[in-house]
Motif scaffolding. Sequence first.
Motif: not given
Length: 96
Positions: A2-3, A10-12
């Motif tokens: 999940t992390i 978050s990166g996308v």
Amino acid sequence: MTIEVALLISGVSLAFGIYTGIAAIKRNQKTDAKQDASELTTVIVKLENIGNGITEIKAEMTNVKNDIKDDRERIIRLEESAKQAHKRLDNIELYK
């Protein structure tokens, strides 16, 4: 796991946010450039119109000056003619 998914999302999201921001800046720059070019063109056209108006005024002033010169010469001829007529009348009165 999940992390990793959260980091991936978050990166996308970060990459999409940066891409959207850069695209918006470029689009705004293009819009501003078009607007500036449009305003500059308007100013140039107005200046050309003013220049044409000044040229027309100069031409009219030249015509007016020529007309005044012609009128002045005509008045001088008329005054000379009037002087000659007065002299003739004086001579006629003397003989009577």
